[in-house]
Design an enzyme around this catalytic site. Structure first.
Site, PDB file in Angstrom:
ATOM      1  N   TYR A   5      -1.553   0.246  10.728  1.00 24.85           N
ATOM      2  CA  TYR A   5      -1.815  -0.404   9.440  1.00 24.85           C
ATOM      3  C   TYR A   5      -0.615  -0.234   8.504  1.00 24.85           C
ATOM      4  O   TYR A   5      -0.132  -1.193   7.901  1.00 24.85           O
ATOM      5  CB  TYR A   5      -3.084   0.185   8.800  1.00 24.85           C
ATOM      6  N   HIS A  30      -7.550   3.023  -4.386  1.00 22.92           N
ATOM      7  CA  HIS A  30      -8.437   2.720  -5.521  1.00 22.92           C
ATOM      8  C   HIS A  30      -9.827   2.409  -4.985  1.00 22.92           C
ATOM      9  O   HIS A  30      -9.988   1.724  -3.984  1.00 22.92           O
ATOM     10  CB  HIS A  30      -7.863   1.608  -6.401  1.00 22.92           C
ATOM     11  N   GLU A  49       0.114   3.627   1.687  1.00 24.41           N
ATOM     12  CA  GLU A  49       0.105   4.047   3.091  1.00 24.41           C
ATOM     13  C   GLU A  49       1.493   3.821   3.715  1.00 24.41           C
ATOM     14  O   GLU A  49       1.831   4.454   4.717  1.00 24.41           O
ATOM     15  CB  GLU A  49      -0.979   3.240   3.823  1.00 24.41           C
ATOM     16  N   SER A  91       0.812  -1.223   0.000  1.00 22.51           N
ATOM     17  CA  SER A  91       0.000   0.000   0.000  1.00 22.51           C
ATOM     18  C   SER A  91       0.842   1.268   0.000  1.00 22.51           C
ATOM     19  O   SER A  91       1.898   1.341   0.650  1.00 22.51           O
ATOM     20  CB  SER A  91      -0.871  -0.012   1.264  1.00 22.51           C
TER      21      SER A  91
HETATM   22  P1  NAP Z   1     -11.343  -4.747   1.807  1.00 23.32           P
HETATM   23  O1  NAP Z   1     -12.506  -4.428   0.927  1.00 23.32           O
HETATM   24  O2  NAP Z   1     -11.298  -4.213   3.192  1.00 23.32           O
HETATM   25  O3  NAP Z   1     -11.214  -6.348   1.860  1.00 23.32           O
HETATM   26  C1  NAP Z   1     -10.399  -6.986   2.801  1.00 23.32           C
HETATM   27  C2  NAP Z   1     -10.630  -8.484   2.703  1.00 23.32           C
HETATM   28  O4  NAP Z   1      -9.780  -9.145   3.661  1.00 23.32           O
HETATM   29  C3  NAP Z   1     -12.065  -8.922   3.022  1.00 23.32           C
HETATM   30  O5  NAP Z   1     -12.422  -9.948   2.144  1.00 23.32           O
HETATM   31  C4  NAP Z   1     -11.933  -9.481   4.447  1.00 23.32           C
HETATM   32  O6  NAP Z   1     -12.885 -10.423   4.782  1.00 23.32           O
HETATM   33  C5  NAP Z   1     -10.566 -10.140   4.329  1.00 23.32           C
HETATM   34  N1  NAP Z   1      -9.971 -10.472   5.627  1.00 23.32           N
HETATM   35  C6  NAP Z   1      -9.774  -9.641   6.676  1.00 23.32           C
HETATM   36  N2  NAP Z   1      -9.192 -10.327   7.690  1.00 23.32           N
HETATM   37  C7  NAP Z   1      -9.019 -11.591   7.264  1.00 23.32           C
HETATM   38  C8  NAP Z   1      -8.471 -12.770   7.843  1.00 23.32           C
HETATM   39  N3  NAP Z   1      -7.991 -12.780   9.084  1.00 23.32           N
HETATM   40  N4  NAP Z   1      -8.433 -13.907   7.105  1.00 23.32           N
HETATM   41  C9  NAP Z   1      -8.935 -13.939   5.843  1.00 23.32           C
HETATM   42  N5  NAP Z   1      -9.492 -12.863   5.249  1.00 23.32           N
HETATM   43  C10 NAP Z   1      -9.528 -11.707   5.946  1.00 23.32           C
HETATM   44  O7  NAP Z   1      -9.966  -4.293   1.099  1.00 23.32           O
HETATM   45  P2  NAP Z   1      -9.691  -3.922  -0.438  1.00 23.32           P
HETATM   46  O8  NAP Z   1      -9.947  -2.466  -0.614  1.00 23.32           O
HETATM   47  O9  NAP Z   1     -10.339  -4.917  -1.303  1.00 23.32           O
HETATM   48  O10 NAP Z   1      -8.112  -4.093  -0.476  1.00 23.32           O
HETATM   49  C11 NAP Z   1      -7.517  -5.347  -0.795  1.00 23.32           C
HETATM   50  C12 NAP Z   1      -6.099  -5.364  -0.255  1.00 23.32           C
HETATM   51  O11 NAP Z   1      -5.345  -4.317  -0.841  1.00 23.32           O
HETATM   52  C13 NAP Z   1      -5.970  -5.172   1.250  1.00 23.32           C
HETATM   53  O12 NAP Z   1      -4.866  -5.942   1.675  1.00 23.32           O
HETATM   54  C14 NAP Z   1      -5.658  -3.694   1.395  1.00 23.32           C
HETATM   55  O13 NAP Z   1      -4.948  -3.462   2.594  1.00 23.32           O
HETATM   56  C15 NAP Z   1      -4.787  -3.484   0.167  1.00 23.32           C
HETATM   57  N6  NAP Z   1      -4.779  -2.143  -0.405  1.00 23.32           N
HETATM   58  C16 NAP Z   1      -5.966  -1.537  -0.709  1.00 23.32           C
HETATM   59  C17 NAP Z   1      -5.948  -0.292  -1.299  1.00 23.32           C
HETATM   60  C18 NAP Z   1      -7.233   0.409  -1.673  1.00 23.32           C
HETATM   61  O14 NAP Z   1      -7.181   1.616  -1.927  1.00 23.32           O
HETATM   62  N7  NAP Z   1      -8.354  -0.301  -1.755  1.00 23.32           N
HETATM   63  C19 NAP Z   1      -4.731   0.330  -1.597  1.00 23.32           C
HETATM   64  C20 NAP Z   1      -3.546  -0.344  -1.290  1.00 23.32           C
HETATM   65  C21 NAP Z   1      -3.581  -1.585  -0.706  1.00 23.32           C
HETATM   66  P3  NAP Z   1     -14.297 -10.008   5.503  1.00 23.32           P
HETATM   67  O15 NAP Z   1     -15.216  -9.671   4.367  1.00 23.32           O
HETATM   68  O16 NAP Z   1     -14.647 -11.242   6.237  1.00 23.32           O
HETATM   69  O17 NAP Z   1     -14.004  -8.834   6.374  1.00 23.32           O
HETATM   70  O1  G4F Z   2     -10.559   6.694   2.617  1.00 21.98           O
HETATM   71  P1  G4F Z   2      -9.570   6.611   3.709  1.00 21.98           P
HETATM   72  O2  G4F Z   2     -10.028   6.015   4.992  1.00 21.98           O
HETATM   73  O3  G4F Z   2      -8.312   5.851   3.102  1.00 21.98           O
HETATM   74  P2  G4F Z   2      -6.767   5.774   3.533  1.00 21.98           P
HETATM   75  O4  G4F Z   2      -6.555   6.052   4.968  1.00 21.98           O
HETATM   76  O5  G4F Z   2      -6.010   6.598   2.560  1.00 21.98           O
HETATM   77  O6  G4F Z   2      -6.464   4.226   3.317  1.00 21.98           O
HETATM   78  C1  G4F Z   2      -6.925   3.546   2.161  1.00 21.98           C
HETATM   79  O7  G4F Z   2      -5.948   3.640   1.153  1.00 21.98           O
HETATM   80  C2  G4F Z   2      -4.698   2.981   1.459  1.00 21.98           C
HETATM   81  C3  G4F Z   2      -3.776   3.219   0.268  1.00 21.98           C
HETATM   82  O8  G4F Z   2      -3.097   4.439   0.444  1.00 21.98           O
HETATM   83  C4  G4F Z   2      -4.993   1.514   1.684  1.00 21.98           C
HETATM   84  F1  G4F Z   2      -3.830   0.845   1.902  1.00 21.98           F
HETATM   85  C5  G4F Z   2      -5.928   1.351   2.862  1.00 21.98           C
HETATM   86  O9  G4F Z   2      -6.228  -0.035   3.044  1.00 21.98           O
HETATM   87  C6  G4F Z   2      -7.215   2.093   2.543  1.00 21.98           C
HETATM   88  O10 G4F Z   2      -7.829   1.433   1.458  1.00 21.98           O
HETATM   89  O11 G4F Z   2      -9.017   8.080   4.060  1.00 21.98           O
HETATM   90  C7  G4F Z   2      -8.476   8.932   3.070  1.00 21.98           C
HETATM   91  C8  G4F Z   2      -8.258  10.327   3.650  1.00 21.98           C
HETATM   92  C9  G4F Z   2      -7.497  10.349   4.981  1.00 21.98           C
HETATM   93  O12 G4F Z   2      -6.500  11.331   4.937  1.00 21.98           O
HETATM   94  C10 G4F Z   2      -8.538  10.732   6.006  1.00 21.98           C
HETATM   95  O13 G4F Z   2      -8.056  11.469   7.119  1.00 21.98           O
HETATM   96  O14 G4F Z   2      -9.527  10.905   3.920  1.00 21.98           O
HETATM   97  C11 G4F Z   2      -9.464  11.578   5.161  1.00 21.98           C
HETATM   98  N1  G4F Z   2     -10.822  11.697   5.719  1.00 21.98           N
HETATM   99  C12 G4F Z   2     -11.453  12.857   5.977  1.00 21.98           C
HETATM  100  N2  G4F Z   2     -12.648  12.625   6.527  1.00 21.98           N
HETATM  101  C13 G4F Z   2     -11.606  10.680   6.099  1.00 21.98           C
HETATM  102  C14 G4F Z   2     -12.761  11.256   6.607  1.00 21.98           C
HETATM  103  N3  G4F Z   2     -11.442   9.328   6.040  1.00 21.98           N
HETATM  104  C15 G4F Z   2     -12.464   8.547   6.479  1.00 21.98           C
HETATM  105  N4  G4F Z   2     -12.339   7.205   6.396  1.00 21.98           N
HETATM  106  N5  G4F Z   2     -13.621   9.082   7.005  1.00 21.98           N
HETATM  107  C16 G4F Z   2     -13.816  10.438   7.098  1.00 21.98           C
HETATM  108  O15 G4F Z   2     -14.845  10.891   7.588  1.00 21.98           O
END
Ligand code: NAP
Ligand code: G4F
Length: 320
Positions: free
Chosen positions: A147, A177, A125, A123
């Site tokens: 995280y 994304h 992050e 990530s």
């Molecule tokens: P998400 O919607 O939160 O999905 C997370 C998945 O992990 C869910 O299917 C969840 O299952 C499963 N999970 C959680 N704990 C588990 C465990 N102990 N054993 C098996 N499965 C478990 O996340 P996403 O947005 O699809 O992201 C996919 C991956 O990319 C994650 O690793 C995230 O950290 C990483 N990532 C995401 C972003 C982004 O912007 N979306 C960016 C960079 C990296 P449940 O449905 O049971 O909770």
């Molecule tokens: O949408 P967010 O919670 O995503 P964040 O923290 O960037 O993390 C996501 O992206 C990561 C990749 O860079 C992933 F690895 C991670 O698993 C996750 O998918 O927050 C985005 C921004 C932050 O700066 C937060 O402070 O939005 C700001 N924000 C402002 N108001 C808020 C809010 N975030 C959330 N969740 N809720 C609010 O009310």
């Protein structure tokens, strides 16, 4: 028919990646952890085409057993405790799943079949308090949340197993994304859902935290293609995936509200409850390596992403 095993199948990325792999002719095995009610909302439409198996990144035996039984040639480790604020409330759990869970899967691969190709969902992050603008594969990490710290561990253990055991292990460093399938607590979906609630008369305001934070936001459906491409290369490597653009939470709000004819200033209320103990202020990718080596380009623009999410939530709220 190649077999791919995906952890995190019930999550946003799991659902899009499964769709892509089915189209490409894979047998898809999706790992879901046991819960008292099933949460297959995002994969309902795929259930006839995939096999869902019970397993948990916290349980080594379950990972070994599924690799023995299904014999995948590719494993995509998408599962994680992925919500940043929760990682301050449950830091040890986050470390156990998001960091050590990666080691458990790599150990399972090492023991069952070290020829399996492995994708780790790393990530942006990890860049946290950024040491360089924009961020590339060479930018040092400075995570700002439990995280982010856990993801740095997951990244380095992936690199370490590649170097120690010659496993084809890659780390995809993906910037944010989003999609209509994004979890409701993440800011983009919280905004699109909030706009839809206000537009359909179900809510009067939307409470948010830091509106100045900037992110490099793309469409999840585009990003899963990059994951697959990483595992099709001749050599394992690490790649940054993003759009190369950054936008603030405020800009997201402006576009989302104006898309339905509203002014965000009249509805958004800033609430300290949503501020973080340590913030990541600015993320912007330098995706040059990914564009050159994977020939990958995002297809959905920032504005298209915002309006796609708002349209989907408005349609959903109009029905219910
Ligand atoms: P998400 O919607 O939160 O999905 C997370 C998945 O992990 C869910 O299917 C969840 O299952 C499963 N999970 C959680 N704990 C588990 C465990 N102990 N054993 C098996 N499965 C478990 O996340 P996403 O947005 O699809 O992201 C996919 C991956 O990319 C994650 O690793 C995230 O950290 C990483 N990532 C995401 C972003 C982004 O912007 N979306 C960016 C960079 C990296 P449940 O449905 O049971 O909770
Ligand atoms: O949408 P967010 O919670 O995503 P964040 O923290 O960037 O993390 C996501 O992206 C990561 C990749 O860079 C992933 F690895 C991670 O698993 C996750 O998918 O927050 C985005 C921004 C932050 O700066 C937060 O402070 O939005 C700001 N924000 C402002 N108001 C808020 C809010 N975030 C959330 N969740 N809720 C609010 O009310």
């Amino acid at each position: 028919m190649p077999t791919a095993l995906l952890t995190g199948i019930t999550g946003q990325d799991g659902s899009y990646l499964a769709e892509l792999l089915i189209k490409k002719g894979y047998r898809v095995i999706g790992v879901a952890r046991r819960s008292s009610t099933v949460n297959y909302e995002r994969i309902h439409h795929l259930l006839d085409d995939i096999t869902v198996v019970q397993g948990d990144l916290q349980d080594q035996g379950s990972l070994l057993a599924m690799l023995e039984e299904y014999k995948p040639s590719e494993v995509y480790n998408l599962a994680a405790q992925s919500f940043v604020p929760t990682s301050w409330n449950q830091p040890a759990l986050t470390g156990d799943i998001t960091a050590l869970g990666v080691t458990r899967m790599l150990e399972a691969i090492r023991f069952v079949n070290p020829k399996i190709r492995f994708y780790q969902a790393s990530s942006s992050e990890m860049f946290g308090k950024v040491m360089e603008v924009p961020q590339s594969e060479e930018t040092p990490f400075y995570p700002r949340s439990p995280y982010g710290v856990a993801k740095v561990y997951g990244h380095w253990i992936t690199v370490n197993y590649r170097e120690s055991f010659d496993i084809f292990a890659v780390s995809g460093i993906l910037f944010n994304h989003e999609s209509p399938r994004r979890g409701l607590e993440f800011v983009t979906r919280k905004i699109s859902d909030g706009v839809a609630r206000i537009k359909t008369g179900k809510a009067k305001e939307l409470r948010l935290g830091n509106l100045e934070a900037q992110r490099d936001w793309g469409f999840a459906g585009d990003y899963v293609e990059a994951m697959w491409l990483m595992l099709q290369q001749d050599k394992p490597d690490d790649y940054v995936v993003g759009t190369g653009e950054t936008h603030s939470v405020k800009e997201f709000c402006e576009i989302a509200f104006s898309h339905v004819g509203l002014d965000y200033k009249e509805f958004v209320v800033m609430d300290e409850k949503f501020y973080r103990p340590a913030e990541v202020d600015l993320l912007i990718s330098n995706p040059a390596k990914t564009r050159k080596q994977l020939k990958w380009e995002p297809q959905v623009s920032f504005k298209e992403l915002v309006t796609m999410m708002v349209d989907a939530d408005v349609a959903r709220h109009q029905k219910s």
